[in-house]
Design a protein around this motif. Structure first.
Motif, PDB file in Angstrom:
ATOM      1  N   ASN A  98     -14.516  19.593 -16.740  1.00  0.00           N
ATOM      2  CA  ASN A  98     -13.714  20.203 -15.679  1.00  0.00           C
ATOM      3  C   ASN A  98     -14.572  20.691 -14.518  1.00  0.00           C
ATOM      4  O   ASN A  98     -14.134  20.704 -13.363  1.00  0.00           O
ATOM      5  N   HIS A  99     -15.835  21.070 -14.784  1.00  0.00           N
ATOM      6  CA  HIS A  99     -16.709  21.497 -13.692  1.00  0.00           C
ATOM      7  C   HIS A  99     -17.425  20.331 -13.027  1.00  0.00           C
ATOM      8  O   HIS A  99     -18.077  20.516 -11.995  1.00  0.00           O
ATOM      9  N   ASP A 100     -17.314  19.134 -13.600  1.00  0.00           N
ATOM     10  CA  ASP A 100     -17.927  17.938 -13.023  1.00  0.00           C
ATOM     11  C   ASP A 100     -16.938  17.145 -12.181  1.00  0.00           C
ATOM     12  O   ASP A 100     -17.286  16.616 -11.131  1.00  0.00           O
ATOM     13  N   ALA A 101     -15.717  16.996 -12.707  1.00  0.00           N
ATOM     14  CA  ALA A 101     -14.782  16.020 -12.143  1.00  0.00           C
ATOM     15  C   ALA A 101     -13.354  16.396 -12.509  1.00  0.00           C
ATOM     16  O   ALA A 101     -12.600  15.590 -13.070  1.00  0.00           O
ATOM     17  N   SER A 102     -12.962  17.613 -12.194  1.00  0.00           N
ATOM     18  CA  SER A 102     -11.629  18.079 -12.552  1.00  0.00           C
ATOM     19  C   SER A 102     -10.554  17.188 -11.948  1.00  0.00           C
ATOM     20  O   SER A 102     -10.616  16.821 -10.765  1.00  0.00           O
ATOM     21  N   ALA A 103      -9.554  16.841 -12.769  1.00  0.00           N
ATOM     22  CA  ALA A 103      -8.436  16.037 -12.278  1.00  0.00           C
ATOM     23  C   ALA A 103      -7.317  16.890 -11.694  1.00  0.00           C
ATOM     24  O   ALA A 103      -6.299  16.345 -11.264  1.00  0.00           O
ATOM     25  N   TYR A 104      -7.495  18.203 -11.649  1.00  0.00           N
ATOM     26  CA  TYR A 104      -6.524  19.051 -10.961  1.00  0.00           C
ATOM     27  C   TYR A 104      -6.654  18.857  -9.456  1.00  0.00           C
ATOM     28  O   TYR A 104      -7.725  18.480  -8.942  1.00  0.00           O
ATOM     29  N   GLY A 105      -5.560  19.128  -8.737  1.00  0.00           N
ATOM     30  CA  GLY A 105      -5.542  18.950  -7.294  1.00  0.00           C
ATOM     31  C   GLY A 105      -6.584  19.800  -6.595  1.00  0.00           C
ATOM     32  O   GLY A 105      -6.850  20.938  -6.991  1.00  0.00           O
ATOM     33  N   GLY A 106      -7.158  19.244  -5.550  1.00  0.00           N
ATOM     34  CA  GLY A 106      -8.147  19.954  -4.752  1.00  0.00           C
ATOM     35  C   GLY A 106      -9.583  19.561  -5.046  1.00  0.00           C
ATOM     36  O   GLY A 106     -10.490  19.892  -4.282  1.00  0.00           O
ATOM     37  N   PHE A 107      -9.776  18.845  -6.169  1.00  0.00           N
ATOM     38  CA  PHE A 107     -11.149  18.501  -6.565  1.00  0.00           C
ATOM     39  C   PHE A 107     -11.387  16.988  -6.540  1.00  0.00           C
ATOM     40  O   PHE A 107     -12.282  16.476  -7.207  1.00  0.00           O
ATOM     41  N   GLU A 108     -10.592  16.302  -5.711  1.00  0.00           N
ATOM     42  CA  GLU A 108     -10.713  14.849  -5.629  1.00  0.00           C
ATOM     43  C   GLU A 108     -12.120  14.421  -5.188  1.00  0.00           C
ATOM     44  O   GLU A 108     -12.657  13.433  -5.705  1.00  0.00           O
ATOM     45  N   ARG A 109     -12.713  15.156  -4.251  1.00  0.00           N
ATOM     46  CA  ARG A 109     -14.044  14.771  -3.781  1.00  0.00           C
ATOM     47  C   ARG A 109     -15.068  14.890  -4.906  1.00  0.00           C
ATOM     48  O   ARG A 109     -15.958  14.034  -5.030  1.00  0.00           O
ATOM     49  N   GLU A 110     -14.942  15.941  -5.734  1.00  0.00           N
ATOM     50  CA  GLU A 110     -15.886  16.099  -6.839  1.00  0.00           C
ATOM     51  C   GLU A 110     -15.753  14.947  -7.837  1.00  0.00           C
ATOM     52  O   GLU A 110     -16.757  14.479  -8.392  1.00  0.00           O
ATOM     53  N   ARG A 111     -14.520  14.481  -8.072  1.00  0.00           N
ATOM     54  CA  ARG A 111     -14.330  13.316  -8.949  1.00  0.00           C
ATOM     55  C   ARG A 111     -14.933  12.061  -8.331  1.00  0.00           C
ATOM     56  O   ARG A 111     -15.533  11.233  -9.032  1.00  0.00           O
ATOM     57  N   GLU A 112     -14.785  11.899  -7.033  1.00  0.00           N
ATOM     58  CA  GLU A 112     -15.366  10.733  -6.353  1.00  0.00           C
ATOM     59  C   GLU A 112     -16.890  10.750  -6.459  1.00  0.00           C
ATOM     60  O   GLU A 112     -17.518   9.709  -6.712  1.00  0.00           O
ATOM     61  N   ILE A 113     -17.478  11.928  -6.272  1.00  0.00           N
ATOM     62  CA  ILE A 113     -18.935  12.034  -6.370  1.00  0.00           C
ATOM     63  C   ILE A 113     -19.386  11.754  -7.803  1.00  0.00           C
ATOM     64  O   ILE A 113     -20.379  11.052  -8.030  1.00  0.00           O
TER      65      ILE A 113
END
Length: 303
Positions: A98-113
């Protein structure tokens, strides 16, 4: 050490180490000395595979961290963990936390990275399903199938992952799944932070899944329920937690698994500071009991 029976034999002995929850405070590029000590010990042990069950960097903050900040965290993680393992020739596979690539809204950029970072570091393995690497994917190693689950949000798996697990069972090899969230609760104050889906358990039982590895609960416990082993990893970073019903916090450790040609696997946790001594099973409760599940300690189950 706990020993558990597989459904069939691996082709060769297979040594696997599992690390989890290495991150520090939000946005931090610093890692505990434990992380460096653990990596050094892992390289000394020279396993066939290292698995991370997530939370390698400290994202999922609001206000959201900048891309520059997130990339700096990943550079630090790679310098501390990924690069030394690669230099040692040890394959390293990961699953999102969840701290790497959370699928909750608002963290799309972190998932992309997260996706960019790990696609560039994809190890050469025999992949059975890698269309969504590094989220859901599967590979075979010495007769054991390993599958990463994308589990960073509470509740049942999304994206047809249950069906994809079933599709992997055709060759009859034993299967090991790994994800950040556990299927069942292990730690105090994390009782609701689980997948918690009885349907997934039935998928496991029907399709040869013998072991589920998880992080997030920051407490080590080798458990068993209805023919499947569930192992919760301790953290290497901050925030160790108490197992349900316990008074002491879990010791910092990583998990060592050995799959043997006699159709068994063994498990133990090697603890900080130098990761040479194992956590004694007798120091752990005989079971973890919650309204969701009762997990018996694995070494108390006859192989």
């Amino acid at each position: 050490m706990a020993v558990f029976l597989l459904l069939c034999k691996p082709s060769l002995a297979l040594d696997v180490i599992v690390i989890s929850d290495l991150n520090g405070s939000y946005g931090s590029t610093q890692y505990s000395e434990r992380v460096g000590a653990a990596v050094s010990r892992i390289i000394e042990l020279d396993p066939d595979l290292v698995i991370s069950t997530g939370d390698m960097v400290a994202g999922q903050r609001k206000p959201v961290l900048s891309e520059k900040d997130v990339l700096a965290m990943w550079r630090s993680f790679h310098a501390q963990v990924s690069d030394p393992l690669k230099k040692a020739g040890i394959p390293f596979v990961v699953t999102p936390g969840n701290h790497d690539a959370s699928a909750y809204g608002g963290f799309e950029r972190e998932r992309e990275i997260f996706a960019r970072e790990w696609r560039a570091r994809k190890p050469q393995l025999n992949y059975l399903d890698d269309a969504d690497y590094p989220f859901f994917y599967a590979f075979e190693l010495e007769g054991v199938v390993f599958a990463s689950l994308d589990a960073t949000t509470l509740g049942p798996l999304s994206g047809g992952q249950n069906e994809r697990i079933a599709d992997l069972s055709n060759d009859g090899n034993p299967m090991v799944t790994f994800s950040h969230l556990p299927l069942w609760p292990f730690a105090q104050q994390r009782e609701k932070e689980i997948i918690g889906d009885p349907l997934l358990e039935r998928v496991y039982q029907a399709n040869g899944v013998v072991l589920h590895l998880s992080g997030h609960h920051h407490a080590y416990f080798p458990g068993w329920k209805d023919g499947i082993a569930y192992i919760s990893q301790a953290c290497l970073g901050g925030g160790s937690r108490k197992l349900i019903g316990e008074q002491r916090r879990s010791e910092h450790s990583f998990t060592q698994l050995t799959f043997a040609p006699d159709a068994t696997f063994s498990v133990e946790a090697l603890k900080a500071p130098d990761f040479r001594l194992a956590v004694e099973n007798e120091t752990l409760p005989s079971e973890i009991s919650s309204p969701k599940a009762v997990l018996q300690r694995l070494d108390l189950i006859s192989p």
